[in-house]
Design a protein around this motif. Structure first.
Motif, short mmCIF file in Angstrom:
data_model
loop_
_atom_site.label_atom_id
_atom_site.label_comp_id
_atom_site.label_asym_id
_atom_site.label_seq_id
_atom_site.Cartn_x
_atom_site.Cartn_y
_atom_site.Cartn_z
N LEU A 128 0.85 -1.15 -0.02
CA LEU A 128 0.07 -0.04 0.00
C LEU A 128 0.96 1.24 0.07
N ARG A 129 0.40 2.21 -0.44
CA ARG A 129 -0.83 2.24 -1.43
C ARG A 129 -0.79 1.88 -3.00
N ALA A 130 0.44 2.35 -3.44
CA ALA A 130 0.55 2.21 -5.01
C ALA A 130 0.35 0.69 -5.44
N TYR A 153 4.87 2.72 4.23
CA TYR A 153 5.12 4.30 3.59
C TYR A 153 6.59 4.72 3.87
N ARG A 154 7.15 5.45 3.07
CA ARG A 154 8.48 6.01 3.32
C ARG A 154 8.45 7.13 3.94
N ASP A 181 4.41 -3.48 -6.70
CA ASP A 181 4.53 -2.02 -6.14
C ASP A 181 5.06 -1.52 -7.27
N MET A 183 6.80 1.06 -7.87
CA MET A 183 8.10 1.71 -7.81
C MET A 183 9.15 0.72 -7.08
N ALA A 185 12.79 1.77 -5.66
CA ALA A 185 13.39 3.05 -5.57
C ALA A 185 14.57 2.56 -4.70
N THR A 186 14.81 2.77 -3.45
CA THR A 186 15.89 2.38 -2.43
C THR A 186 15.82 0.69 -2.53
N GLY A 187 14.48 0.18 -2.70
CA GLY A 187 14.42 -1.16 -2.43
C GLY A 187 13.80 -1.32 -0.74
N GLY A 188 13.84 -0.57 0.17
CA GLY A 188 13.58 -0.43 1.47
C GLY A 188 11.95 -1.23 1.52
N SER A 189 11.40 -0.64 1.06
CA SER A 189 9.72 -0.93 1.18
C SER A 189 9.67 -2.45 0.62
#
Ligand code: PRP
Ligand code: URA
Length: 259
Positions: A128-130, A153-154, A181, A183, A185-189
């Protein structure tokens, strides 16, 4: 790993080729007439340290739709519809190796042995969300798939993910799980979501993203070498705010019209 090759475009392609080479382009390329074979060194490294495969699903229709999504003037309605369409198209590749069983059926003409996707069950888990924006397309393809949700969330300052929700099908550990997901990006999520699934016993997971940064791919491969990654595009880099460049902006805001 990319030393010796300063060509930005090639770095993008190169990054997309790293683990398993599941993308369209093959072979080395030239810099000012000089052959650049640095990717061969990576092949050797990968044989020593095996990792997951990155599948770049760069079908022309996916590239075309993604270009419209990237444009800043594309509104939420079109953005959502395009994301759904791309997710369905990507779903074909992600489910390409699902096992099949033979079943006996009768056509209006005669009996025959036909194919049916075997009992192996599937779950879709959007971050969530995207990630929600990719569920409809996949469910159109696999209507019986169960859907779990992981809320992350980031943090705007640290760019590290914060967990706020997790609801998963009870038998998630018996299913093939597709985490969605748009995106990476950093890969953290993604890494945190994958770790949460593994804590619940999942051992058959695929990660489906729309646009990825090389940094995010590298992190997922390092922390989750068993998880194959499916993307429509690998972009150039992250900016100082950890947004993907060129990217498409904030996927959640664009899907839900929150900015
Ligand atoms: C976005 C995106 C990913 C995450 C990617 O979500 O949808 O979940 O950032 O970044 P990372 O790879 O650096 O972790 P965001 O945190 O903006 O939340 P939202 O979907 O609720 O807008
Ligand atoms: N999250 C987004 O929505 N977009 C980015 O570029 C990075 C993180």
């Amino acid at each position: 790993m990319l030393t010796g090759c300063k060509d930005k475009l090639f770095q993008g392609l190169f990054a997309s080729r790293l683990p398993g080479f599941s993308t369209a382009q093959e072979g080395s390329h030239k810099h000012g007439g000089k052959q650049c074979n640095s990717w061969k060194k990576v092949v050797t490294l990968l044989k020593i340290h095996p990792m997951s495969t990155v599948h770049v699903i760069d079908h022309p229709m996916i590239q075309h739709k993604l270009t419209i999504m990237r444009k800043k003037e594309t509104g939420s309605k079109d953005f959502r519809e395009l994301l759904k369409e791309i997710s369905l198209l990507m779903g074909y590749e992600i489910t390409r190796d699902l096992p099949l069983d033979d079943i006996e059926i009768e056509t209006p003409i005669c009996r025959m042995t036909a194919k049916k996707v075997s009992g192996r069950k599937l779950a879709i888990v959007p971050i969530l969300r995207a990630g929600i924006g990719m569920v409809d397309g996949l469910q159109t393809l696999v209507p019986v798939a169960k859907v779990g949700h992981i809320g992350l969330y980031r943090d705007e300052k640290t760019h590290t993910p914060v967990v706020y929700y997790c609801k998963l099908p009870e038998d998630i550990n018996k299913r093939l799980v597709i985490v969605t997901d748009p995106m990476l990006a950093t890969g953290g999520s993604s890494c945190d979501a994958l770790a949460m699934l593994k804590e619940r016993g999942c051992n058959n997971i695929r990660l489906m993203c729309l646009v990825a940064a090389p940094e995010g791919i590298a992190r997922v491969q390092k922390e989750h070498p068993d998880v194959d990654i499916f993307v429509a595009a690998i972009d150039e880099r992250l900016n100082k705010d950890a947004y993907i460049v060129p990217g498409l902006g904030d996927a959640g805001d664009r899907i839900f019209g929150t900015k």
